[in-house]
Design a protein around this motif. Sequence first.
Motif, short mmCIF file in Angstrom:
data_model
loop_
_atom_site.label_atom_id
_atom_site.label_comp_id
_atom_site.label_asym_id
_atom_site.label_seq_id
_atom_site.Cartn_x
_atom_site.Cartn_y
_atom_site.Cartn_z
N ALA A 142 0.70 -1.10 0.02
CA ALA A 142 0.05 -0.10 -0.13
C ALA A 142 0.88 1.31 -0.12
O ALA A 142 0.18 2.27 -0.54
CB ALA A 142 -1.02 -0.19 1.09
N ALA A 143 2.06 1.26 0.26
CA ALA A 143 2.87 2.10 0.49
C ALA A 143 3.16 2.83 -0.89
O ALA A 143 3.75 3.98 -1.13
CB ALA A 143 4.44 2.15 1.02
N GLY A 144 3.14 2.06 -1.98
CA GLY A 144 3.37 2.49 -3.40
C GLY A 144 4.83 2.64 -3.83
O GLY A 144 4.99 3.14 -4.68
N ARG A 145 5.58 2.02 -3.09
CA ARG A 145 7.14 2.24 -3.37
C ARG A 145 7.57 0.57 -3.84
O ARG A 145 8.01 -0.12 -2.97
CB ARG A 145 7.73 2.59 -2.02
CG ARG A 145 7.42 3.98 -1.61
CD ARG A 145 7.69 5.14 -2.71
NE ARG A 145 7.31 6.46 -2.18
CZ ARG A 145 8.08 7.21 -1.26
NH1 ARG A 145 9.31 6.84 -0.83
NH2 ARG A 145 7.52 8.27 -1.08
N ARG A 146 7.70 0.29 -5.05
CA ARG A 146 7.83 -0.73 -5.82
C ARG A 146 9.33 -1.40 -5.31
O ARG A 146 9.39 -2.48 -4.79
CB ARG A 146 7.81 -0.57 -7.25
CG ARG A 146 8.10 -2.15 -7.81
CD ARG A 146 7.79 -2.04 -9.17
NE ARG A 146 8.53 -0.95 -10.08
CZ ARG A 146 9.57 -1.29 -10.76
NH1 ARG A 146 10.37 -2.35 -10.48
NH2 ARG A 146 10.23 -0.27 -11.44
N HIS A 147 10.41 -0.24 -5.35
CA HIS A 147 11.66 -0.71 -4.76
C HIS A 147 11.84 -1.20 -3.30
O HIS A 147 12.64 -2.02 -3.01
CB HIS A 147 12.73 0.35 -5.38
CG HIS A 147 12.92 0.61 -6.95
ND1 HIS A 147 13.29 -0.53 -7.77
CD2 HIS A 147 12.37 1.44 -7.71
CE1 HIS A 147 12.83 -0.38 -9.18
NE2 HIS A 147 12.86 0.88 -9.04
N LEU A 148 11.22 -0.36 -2.66
CA LEU A 148 11.24 -0.66 -1.30
C LEU A 148 10.77 -1.99 -0.83
O LEU A 148 11.34 -2.61 -0.23
CB LEU A 148 10.59 0.54 -0.51
CG LEU A 148 10.26 0.48 1.01
CD1 LEU A 148 11.72 0.43 1.58
CD2 LEU A 148 9.39 1.46 1.35
N ALA A 149 9.45 -2.20 -1.54
CA ALA A 149 8.80 -3.49 -1.19
C ALA A 149 9.61 -4.82 -1.64
O ALA A 149 9.63 -5.83 -1.17
CB ALA A 149 7.44 -3.53 -1.81
N GLN A 150 10.44 -4.58 -3.10
CA GLN A 150 11.44 -5.45 -3.44
C GLN A 150 12.52 -5.67 -2.32
O GLN A 150 12.91 -6.83 -2.25
CB GLN A 150 11.82 -5.21 -4.64
CG GLN A 150 10.85 -5.17 -5.73
CD GLN A 150 11.38 -4.73 -7.26
OE1 GLN A 150 12.25 -3.98 -7.31
NE2 GLN A 150 10.46 -5.18 -8.23
N LEU A 151 13.00 -4.57 -1.86
CA LEU A 151 14.35 -4.65 -1.00
C LEU A 151 13.43 -5.41 0.23
O LEU A 151 14.33 -6.58 0.84
CB LEU A 151 14.71 -3.44 -0.57
CG LEU A 151 15.61 -2.85 -1.52
CD1 LEU A 151 15.81 -1.35 -1.15
CD2 LEU A 151 16.68 -3.44 -1.64
N ILE A 152 12.52 -5.22 0.84
CA ILE A 152 11.90 -5.92 1.93
C ILE A 152 11.67 -7.34 1.59
O ILE A 152 11.93 -8.20 2.37
CB ILE A 152 10.69 -5.12 2.57
CG1 ILE A 152 11.07 -3.86 3.05
CG2 ILE A 152 10.00 -5.97 3.72
CD1 ILE A 152 9.88 -3.06 3.12
#
Length: 233
Positions: A142-152
């Motif tokens: 839901a944060a809408g940050r694709r690269h952040l979600a991928q890192l996590i």
Amino acid sequence: MSDIPQRTMTEQVLARLRAMILSGELAPGSRLDQNELARRFGVSLVPLREALARLQSSGLVRIVPHRGVFVESLSVDELLDIYQVREALEELAARLAAPRLSAADLATLDRLKIEMEQTVTIDDFDAFLDLHREFHFTIYRAAGRRHLAQLIAQLWDLSARYRRFQLYAFPERMCASLFEIQAILDACHRRDPEALACMVRYKVHQTVVSLLDVMRREQTVAALVNGKHTETK
């Protein structure tokens, strides 16, 4: 055209090996018999070795020249390395996600929480871990940050063996986790960025605390056993 089947086969082998490592079927520290794995999967050594190389780049195996391939062992240093970064990134993702959570997201979180409660009553660790991951990533997406979600997601893959180890060492951790999940869920429904970020970071930190306790106790026991074994020689 000939490269496509080869890449597909490598992807299939990669997925199976990754699942076997993360589930604990291939134990930490164990040496992998490449010929046996190739026979088991019905493939040649080429896609198997390509898959192993990719697993090494993601930190799940270690290729030692002239010795073989080993599943990476669990270690306190790696635990701290992974989870300290997770704390920071997941806190950020939760803070960004809070005001963006939709009604559909909240309904999904409510459902996942109920399903997690059901798995706890029957001690279904695998189902709990799957639902637990989906609960958190419903928030992070839901944060809408694709690269952040991928890192996590990559860090969650690296820490999957630690979470599984924790649940088998502390089955009661599932119940404690549900209290934390409820607090996270409440913050989601309020769409409170600071409360959600704080609770997510707290939950990750509590996982580290309990894992450090059991890992350090096991190291102490192993050291004592090895010391006694040396004395008897």
